[in-house]
Write an enzyme that holds these catalytic residues in place. Structure first.
Site, PDB file in Angstrom:
ATOM      1  CE1 TYR A   1       6.192  58.616  54.625  1.00 35.34           C
ATOM      2  CE2 TYR A   1       5.618  60.644  55.771  1.00 35.34           C
ATOM      3  CZ  TYR A   1       5.510  59.270  55.627  1.00 35.34           C
ATOM      4  OH  TYR A   1       4.707  58.554  56.484  1.00 35.34           O
TER       5      TYR A   1
ATOM      6  CE  LYS B   1      14.482  43.303  82.625  1.00 36.29           C
ATOM      7  NZ  LYS B   1      14.021  44.704  82.763  1.00 36.29           N
TER       8      LYS B   1
ATOM      9  CE  LYS C   1      12.234  36.648  75.945  1.00 39.52           C
ATOM     10  NZ  LYS C   1      11.329  37.299  74.952  1.00 39.52           N
TER      11      LYS C   1
ATOM     12  CB  CYS D   1      16.336  83.936  74.394  1.00 39.30           C
ATOM     13  SG  CYS D   1      15.079  82.856  75.101  1.00 39.30           S
TER      14      CYS D   1
END
EC number: 6.5.1.2
Length: 686
Positions: free
Chosen positions: A60, A136, A308, A422
């Protein structure tokens, strides 16, 4: 098999080696670019909307890079090209525009009986009502408008009637097509929800935490903060996604909401796989309970479901109030409280190198505050709690402020293993009791801001104009990414920043250039070597004379220097033994920074004297006074001891040094008496 595959060589098993661009004429370049755009759109759909890629990321990237090359070489870019997703020019402010159709809010409840009352009101007017149920989403609502299949506008919800035009930012989101596919209508305005996937949110927060920056509280805040960025290139770098769920207006009509949901994917618009149609409200209530059970397994945040009315005719008859639709209700979940799951553990690197483990959580309500992270304090606390990634935990707010993991609820095996290096710069981690520190110093990006501020401060090289605010701006704009970048700053680029002009830019450049030959002691102090302040830096400069000798010194040699004990000697040795730190110092030297050897330019008139300064002097800064003493063979230390000969006091002297001088019977001089001492020894400070 995709329809493009028979004619487009870049769809299935595409080649990644291309003929030289120079061998193409403009017609050939345009033809190849069109094929590449078509193929990349197809691969974007497979990857971002179907989660079923057919080529590798490497392939890609090769196709994308070829398209960029063609567009740049032949100046044939187009508004709907996939290459336009990388961002555009920043804007000073967003334009406010009207919505095609109102984007109203939805009444919500957590009570099933109120949901039944909602249905009763509707079913008294209509027989045989069906309902569409959908998650939702806890994201940011967006209106996206297409004309002739091309994306022309993206607008935030705003007040429901008008919102901010964020088209440039919307264009960077790869799951939102720039060009529709299939048999799309000439005009289409569709409502969607932009969100940040949970795994991407945790990964992004982990990066912020490791750099010592504050993470976002939850994915919604991260999404909102991103979509309102004034620089689209910033948006392009952040992992946003989008679901579409409502046609606001179109040059085509659908009989029902569910019919829209079946058609939108044909245009390349992603819908949610959990959207369904039910025949009665009890089935809708059961749907909500089922989705609640699946909530933790979804890769996006939801806080309930939306129910809905399905039919368009019924919707239009029901209409809306000034604020919300009468044909929809949100059936919300109860808030998560106190108990949640550790999704990741990041190790935060503070500005001084201290490492703090942080638990990244599924957002949870604790005392009315949404919490998405909690401190684990240190490696010993992790072991004590036995906490690991994936554990269920109970969160509390210590002192009602700082969230922390109070208890591990899952009795798993083992605990999170603290890293040996680290996470930002991969330097070794040093343990001091329960505490852990990164030894990366100036080579650690997480410590960069503090390192830069200190480098330009009075204890460092005292670079006029290089304060914390300027450092933050230079970092945020990308003009500096490492300490040596200070010496690569361009006056024209600086002058183009907000609040800058040609004069201020030139002044800063000249102030930085003036530090290219700093005294060795000042340079050592500016580097922020652990436990090496100005006084110790002067002792080191006196003892070793030049930077190379100091960098090659052994622990024993360092320990022989006044004011340097065994612990500090080890810290200094480790700092200069670090390959990363040495690389930064070498970069500084390559940019023209060459610390000057500590030579006694004025002789040995003060040899054998040890002088301490306290308070503010009129004629010298304290650093200048100390350098003057040492340049003439004396020793200027930072604390009073039995070896101190004089304490020079200016205005507002430090009480401790004055008390120590009295206790050690050290003679005190004011500034005039100090200058008289210099004159008696034949020293003219001018």
């Amino acid at each position: 098999m995709p329809p493009e595959s028979t004619e487009n060589p870049y769809v299935e098993e595409p080649p990644t080696e291309f003929e030289p661009v120079e061998s193409l004429d403009e017609t050939e370049a345009r033809e190849q670019a069109d094929l590449l755009r078509e193929a990349i759109r197809y691969h974007d759909r497979r990857y971002y909307r179907k989660a079923d890629p057919v080529i590798s990321d490497r392939v890609y990237d090769a196709l994308f890079a070829r398209l960029e090359t063609l567009e740049d070489r032949f100046d044939i870019d187009s508004a709907d090209s996939p290459t336009q997703r990388v961002g555009g020019e920043p804007v000073d402010e967003f334009e406010t525009v009207d919505h095609v159709a109102p984007m109203l809010s939805i009444d919500s409840t957590e009570d099933a009986d109120e949901v039944r009352n909602f249905a009763d009101r509707i079913e008294r007017e209509f027989d045989g009502v069906s309902y569409v149920c959908e998650p939702k989403f806890d994201g940011i609502s967006i209106e996206v408008v297409y004309e002739d299949g091309q994306l022309v506008r993206g607008v935030t919800r705003g007040d429901g009637r008008e919102g901010d035009d964020v088209t440039a930012n919307v264009r960077t989101i790869r799951s939102i097509p720039l060009q529709l596919s299939g048999d799309y209508p000439e005009f289409l305005a569709v409502r969607g929800e932009i969100y940040m996937p949970r795994d991407a949110f945790q990964a992004y927060n982990r990066e912020l935490v490791e750099r010592g920056e504050d993470p976002f509280a939850n994915p919604r805040n991260a999404t909102a903060g991103t979509i309102r960025q004034h620089d689209p290139t910033v948006v392009a770098e952040r992992p946003l996604d989008c679901f579409f769920f409502e046609v606001l207006d179109a040059s085509r009509e659908w009989e029902s909401r569910y019919a829209e949901d079946e058609t939108l994917p044909e245009f390349g618009l992603r819908v949610n796989e959990h959207t369904t149609r039910v025949d009665d409200i009890e089935a809708a209530i059961s749907y909500r309970d089922d989705i609640l059970d699946q909530r933790d397994d979804l890769n996006y945040e939801i806080d309930g479901v939306v129910i809905k009315v399905d039919g368009r005719a019924e919707r239009e008859a029901l209409g809306s109030t000034a604020r919300h639709y009468r044909w929809a209700i949100a059936y919300k979940f109860p808030a998560r409280t106190e108990e949640t799951t550790v999704r990741d553990i990041a190790v935060q690197v503070g500005r001084t190198g201290r490492l703090t483990p942080v638990a990244l959580l599924d957002p949870v309500d604790v005392g009315g505050v949404t919490v998405a992270r909690a401190s684990l304090h240190n490696p010993d606390e992790i072991a004590r709690l036995g906490v690991d990634i994936g554990d269920g935990v109970r969160i509390e707010r210590a002192g009602d402020v700082i969230p922390q993991v109070a208890e591990v609820l899952d009795d798993g095996d083992g605990h999170f293993e603290f890293p040996d290096s680290c996470p930002v710069c991969e330097s070794a981690i040093e343990r001091d009791g329960p505490m852990a520190h990164c030894t990366g110093g100036i080579a650690c990006d997480a410590q960069l801001r503090e390192s830069l501020v200190y480098y330009g401060s009075d204890p460092g090289l005292d670079i006029d104009g290089l304060g914390e605010r300027t450092i933050r701006q230079l970092l945020d704009t990308g003009l500096i990414e490492r300490l040596p970048d200070l010496y690569r700053l361009d006056a024209d680029e600086l002058a183009g920043l907000e609040g800058w002009g040609e004069r201020s830019a030139r002044n800063l450049i000249e102030a930085i250039e003036a530090t290219e030959e700093p005294p060795l002691a000042d340079f050592l102090s500016a580097l922020g070597v652990p436990h090496v302040g100005p006084a110790t830096a002067r002792e080191l400069a006196r003892e070793f004379g030049d930077l190379d000798s100091l960098m090659g010194a052994s622990v024993d040699e360092l320990e022989s220097v006044d004011e340097v004990g065994d612990v500090v000697a080890g810290e200094i040795h480790d700092f200069f033994a670090s390959e990363a730190n040495r690389a930064v110092i070498e970069e500084l030297r390559n940019e023209g920074v060459e610390p000057q050897s500590a030579e006694m330019s004025g002789g040995d008139e003060l040899a054998g004297l040890t002088i301490v300064f306290t308070g503010s002097l009129d004629e010298y800064t304290r650093s200048e006074a100390q350098e003057l003493v040492e340049a003439h063979g004396g020793s200027a230390t930072g604390s009073v001891s039995g070896n101190t000969d004089y304490l020079v006091t200016g205005e507002n002297p430090g009480a401790t040094k004055v008390e120590d001088a009295e206790a050690e019977d050290v003679e005190r001089l004011d500034e005039d008496e100090f200058e008289a001492l210099l004159a008696d020894r034949g020293i003219d400070p001018t």
